[in-house]
Design an enzyme around this catalytic site. Structure first.
Site, PDB file in Angstrom:
ATOM      1  N   LYS A   1      63.005  79.606 -18.401  1.00 57.68           N
ATOM      2  CA  LYS A   1      63.900  78.879 -18.211  1.00 57.68           C
ATOM      3  C   LYS A   1      63.615  77.601 -19.021  1.00 57.68           C
ATOM      4  O   LYS A   1      65.147  77.243 -19.753  1.00 57.68           O
ATOM      5  CB  LYS A   1      64.308  78.208 -16.935  1.00 57.68           C
ATOM      6  CG  LYS A   1      65.181  77.267 -16.933  1.00 57.68           C
ATOM      7  CD  LYS A   1      65.679  76.704 -15.356  1.00 57.68           C
ATOM      8  CE  LYS A   1      67.171  75.871 -14.866  1.00 57.68           C
ATOM      9  NZ  LYS A   1      67.036  75.237 -13.990  1.00 57.68           N
TER      10      LYS A   1
ATOM     11  N   HIS B   1      72.669 122.725 -30.161  1.00 63.76           N
ATOM     12  CA  HIS B   1      74.119 121.614 -30.075  1.00 63.76           C
ATOM     13  C   HIS B   1      73.968 121.793 -27.960  1.00 63.76           C
ATOM     14  O   HIS B   1      75.179 121.811 -28.213  1.00 63.76           O
ATOM     15  CB  HIS B   1      75.276 122.313 -30.854  1.00 63.76           C
ATOM     16  CG  HIS B   1      75.279 122.556 -31.918  1.00 63.76           C
ATOM     17  ND1 HIS B   1      74.749 121.253 -33.208  1.00 63.76           N
ATOM     18  CD2 HIS B   1      74.851 123.089 -33.346  1.00 63.76           C
ATOM     19  CE1 HIS B   1      74.773 121.454 -34.113  1.00 63.76           C
ATOM     20  NE2 HIS B   1      74.895 122.819 -34.535  1.00 63.76           N
TER      21      HIS B   1
END
Length: 522
Positions: A142, A280
């Protein structure tokens, strides 16, 4: 605005993972930085010859409750959160005797490693929930403009080099480290949430925050105009492609990862030697048998054209004989529990192949943790449990026809049913002798999938067993199966026209097994 590294006068170090911490602290101390520390970290640093100030001597309060409370004190958090350019903050800190802390080096109790052990109790897990560590990390992040926060040993050298050269530590770097710190605490909280939700037998929590770590930025996504990346699960129980070790080859592509995952998921279904080839994202060949070489050849020969450039998964270490056969065609990826030295010698001569070793993917047992399946959609996330259901045993299945399957036909039905779980809907699988003969995948019409399975067959379909991932809505699918010479069918049942479907099977002398289990895969 860059802040001078000369303003790093006081550092707090408290780490569970002590990788590189001795050298880091020594160099900080040599640069004139005072080191504050706690418990085991302080002891380790003193043993390494580093001068350390105990946090308890700063707070004038001992560590209590077995170490649960050490740094939760105004003289620590005030030193971290105080703004150096705020006169009010500075005045308050002076009044209360609070000295600024300029750098905080923290990593947390190993909660995820602890709960990954099957024997860990709830009480033991709770003791590994860090409280003071995350509080200091969040406070430092922070106030990143005034405090450097380090949660990753990989960043130690970056900061040390700036301190030792008396160079500025830029605002951008401080912000980058703060973002990394918040990512770490977020992932930590997510792991705790997931564990406690599981302990509470909560299937789907009200707020779901899965945690993943960037493993690799990919060249592109499914297509070159798409960006792509691969993230590794932070859950130690989530084993598979993400935990595999690349033994050879170029970086994996987006499509390589998808295909390897699909191939691995199917080959893990079998206990005997097995090979699966995926193209695929659909299996184009699968086989079990007495030897790995045998299974590979049979899987490849299901559809030799599609196998070219495919992704291969095996559930046994690849041996030299199998490797020599595989080397005869182009393969994108091979994933297996391991590779013999001879197999590596053969396959590493193929510059375009990728070899993935994933022994832990096969290490699961009866108590294996269930890993949820995730799929993003616009505006949300779909979550489900994996499809782990197995075909009912012979004494519990329903037979819808006069004809009863032979023992070998029953084995083929079981194999076909298992493969069908991993083929895109609508799926039809033709099997003979526990080898795929034809696969009809991803068709919008089930009868088209039956036709396609015959079209894809590379050998006779006479006497094959057909598996369907869902019921037949009409008898036309059975009529098409009869044209292929299918001996019998395994399917869920449940159509409003089941009676005419069963009658069609009887007309053709087929057996029909009803599982009551649907296996859609979208």
């Amino acid at each position: 605005m860059a802040q001078s590294s000369q303003e790093i006068r006081r550092a707090l170090i408290s780490v569970s993972d002590k990788t590189g911490i001795d050298g880091f602290a020594k160099r900080l101390s040599a640069a004139g930085v005072e080191i504050l520390s706690t418990g085991g970290t302080a002891a380790a640093l003193r043993t390494a010859g580093v001068t350390v100030t105990d946090v308890s001597s700063v707070t004038n309060f001992p560590e209590i409750l077995g170490g649960r409370v050490k740094t939760l004190h105004p003289k620590i958090h005030g030193g971290i959160l105080g703004k150096k350019k705020d006169p009010g903050h500075q005045a308050e800190m002076k009044t209360h005797g609070i000295t600024p802390i300029d750098l905080v080096c923290i990593n947390l109790y190993p909660f995820e490693k602890t709960v990954a052990k099957a024997q860990t109790t709830l009480d033991e897990a709770c003791e590994q929930i860090d409280i003071g560590g995350p509080a200091m990390v969040r406070a430092s992040a922070k106030n990143f403009q005034d405090v450097v926060i380090l949660v990753d040993p990989a960043d130690y050298e970056r900061i040390l080099s700036l301190i030792e050269s008396k160079s500025p530590i830029s605002r951008e770097l401080r912000q980058e480290l703060a973002a990394k710190a918040f990512r770490m605490t977020s992932a930590y909280d997510a792991a705790i949430t997931a564990y406690l939700s599981g302990e509470a037998k909560e299937d789907f929590p009200a707020i779901f925050r899965p945690a993943f770590t960037l493993a690799q930025t990919l060249r592109y996504g499914e297509n070159p105009h798409q960006k792509g990346a691969f993230y590794r699960s932070s859950d130690p129980a989530d084993r598979g492609v993400g935990t595999a070790v690349k033994r050879w080859g170029k970086e994996l592509s987006y499509n390589n990862v998808l295909d390897a995952h699909s191939a691995l998921a199917l080959v893990k279904e079998f206990s005997g030697p097995a090979t699966v080839i995926v193209k695929h994202n659909n299996p184009c060949g699968a086989a079990t048998g007495d030897s790995l070489l045998d299974t590979y050849c049979k899987a490849r020969d299901t559809d030799p054209v599609s196998s070219f450039g495919g992704v291969v998964a095996m559930n046994r270490p690849v041996d030299g004989e199998t490797a020599r056969e595989m080397a005869k065609i182009f393969l994108e990826v091979v994933i297996a529990p391991g590779f013999s030295p001879e197999a590596l010698e053969v396959l590493t001569k193929k510059k375009d192949i990728r070899l993935l070793e994933a022994p832990d993917a096969f290490a699961g047992g009866a108590g294996e943790k269930e890993i949820l399946e995730l799929r993003s959609v616009s505006g949300g996330l779909l979550v489900q449990t994996p499809d782990r259901i197995v075909m009912p045993t012979r004494d519990k299945i329903s037979l819808a026809t006069k004809r009863v399957p032979t023992d070998s036909e029953w084995e083929d039905a079981l194999f076909a049913f298992t493969v069908g779980k991993h083929v895109r809907s609508n799926s039809i699988i033709l099997v003979k002798d526990r080898v795929t003969v034809g696969i009809g995948a991803g068709q919008m019409s089930r009868v088209d999938s039956v036709r396609l399975s015959g079209m894809k067959a590379n050998r006779t379909t006479q006497g094959t067993v057909l598996a369907s991932d869902a019921f037949f809505p009409f008898r036309d699918g059975i009529d098409e199966a009869a044209k292929l010479g299918v001996a019998g069918i395994v399917q869920p049942g449940g159509s409003i026209r089941d009676k005419e479907v069963f009658e069609a099977a009887d007309e053709y002398g087929m057996f029909m097994i009803l599982t009551g289990v649907r296996h859609f895969k979208h």
